[in-house]
Design an enzyme around this catalytic site. Sequence first.
Site, short mmCIF file in Angstrom:
data_model
loop_
_atom_site.label_atom_id
_atom_site.label_comp_id
_atom_site.label_asym_id
_atom_site.label_seq_id
_atom_site.Cartn_x
_atom_site.Cartn_y
_atom_site.Cartn_z
N ASP A 141 22.92 -16.40 -4.03
CA ASP A 141 22.81 -17.46 -4.52
C ASP A 141 22.95 -18.29 -5.53
OD1 ASP A 141 20.01 -20.88 -3.18
OD2 ASP A 141 22.88 -20.53 -3.27
N LYS A 144 29.88 -17.57 -5.85
CA LYS A 144 30.20 -17.20 -5.42
C LYS A 144 31.59 -16.05 -5.32
CE LYS A 144 33.50 -20.88 -4.84
NZ LYS A 144 34.86 -20.26 -4.95
N ASP A 169 23.86 -17.49 0.32
CA ASP A 169 24.16 -18.37 1.13
C ASP A 169 25.73 -19.04 1.11
OD1 ASP A 169 23.00 -22.00 -0.16
OD2 ASP A 169 23.37 -21.24 1.48
N ASN A 170 25.59 -19.86 1.45
CA ASN A 170 27.46 -20.86 1.24
C ASN A 170 28.19 -19.88 1.34
OD1 ASN A 170 24.96 -21.43 -1.28
ND2 ASN A 170 25.53 -23.26 -0.22
N GLU A 199 22.82 -27.78 2.72
CA GLU A 199 21.48 -28.85 2.36
C GLU A 199 22.24 -30.24 2.48
OE1 GLU A 199 22.69 -26.27 0.73
OE2 GLU A 199 23.17 -26.32 -1.39
O1 7JU Z 1 26.96 -23.23 -6.83
C1 7JU Z 1 26.23 -23.01 -6.62
N1 7JU Z 1 25.67 -22.03 -6.82
C2 7JU Z 1 24.11 -21.76 -5.56
N2 7JU Z 1 24.00 -22.27 -4.56
C3 7JU Z 1 25.13 -23.29 -4.16
C4 7JU Z 1 25.04 -24.57 -3.42
O2 7JU Z 1 23.87 -23.88 -2.15
C5 7JU Z 1 25.64 -25.26 -2.95
F1 7JU Z 1 25.73 -26.49 -1.65
C6 7JU Z 1 26.83 -25.75 -3.71
C7 7JU Z 1 27.25 -26.86 -3.49
C8 7JU Z 1 28.39 -27.86 -4.62
C9 7JU Z 1 28.89 -29.03 -4.26
C10 7JU Z 1 29.49 -29.01 -3.12
F2 7JU Z 1 29.93 -29.74 -3.14
C11 7JU Z 1 29.40 -28.35 -2.08
C12 7JU Z 1 28.30 -27.26 -2.30
C13 7JU Z 1 27.15 -25.40 -4.96
C14 7JU Z 1 25.96 -24.03 -5.11
MG MG Z 2 23.05 -22.32 -2.23
#
Ligand code: 7JU
Ligand code: MG
Length: 221
Positions: A141, A144, A169-170, A199
């Site tokens: 997490d 990416k 995640d993601n 989330e």
């Molecule tokens: O960089 C990340 N590291 C770990 N988890 C993340 C995440 O759960 C996100 F939703 C997002 C995220 C940030 C901005 C958005 F518009 C959508 C998802 C980023 C991360």
């Molecule tokens: Mg995440």
Amino acid sequence: TRSSRPQRMLAHVKRHAARGDPQSVIDAIDYFCRHKEWAMNVGDEKGTILDSVVCEVSPGAVLELGTYCGYSTMRIARLLAPGARLITLEFNPANAAVARQVIAWAGLEHKVQLVEGSSGDLIPQMREKFGIDSFDLVFLDHWKDWYLPDTRLMEELGLLHKGSVLLADNVICPGAPEYLAYVRSSPRYDSRYFKSHLEYTYVEDGLEKSVFPGASAGSRP
Ligand SMILES: O=c1[nH]cnc2c(O)c(F)c(-c3ccc(F)cc3)cc12
Ligand SMILES: [Mg+2]
């Protein structure tokens, strides 16, 4: 200077959550992110899937890549058996400082070791520095683009055993296409997608659960 979002989240936790009560800290963060300021915790919906995987694996040794404010750290740690250990790696010192206080507020610091630094540098130190032989569960997490190189690194270092579970995640948003392609195509993994939402939003996202069947899999019999 103006406080950061993680600092405002921590202040909300200290005002609204009970010391030593991890669920109240988790609930306070979810409330803050849903009703005050969005933040990138795994959240309550994907968090429930994370909980079910932790309970299914009942791991003795967990590695979390990406602590952020400690939300998923608490979700995992609160479910660990006595003596089980969670090592969580965080690249950003300011986030790590907030996470330490969140984890302490929940009373879970004795189950968690938070280490600051980059996963690429720290993963090779797991044995010598933390006496870890292999991980039963890894929660990816952090960033990416590091999911795949870090997974390859853990394979090469023998930090995954037969049955080790990777939970990422993601995998849809922001998305980890190279990682997904690897775990879904490699004979080395049995991979499954848990459809959910980003989330605190209605945007699709999900978790990919990949079981490492053993180093021998995928090699010639
Ligand atoms: O960089 C990340 N590291 C770990 N988890 C993340 C995440 O759960 C996100 F939703 C997002 C995220 C940030 C901005 C958005 F518009 C959508 C998802 C980023 C991360
Ligand atoms: Mg995440």
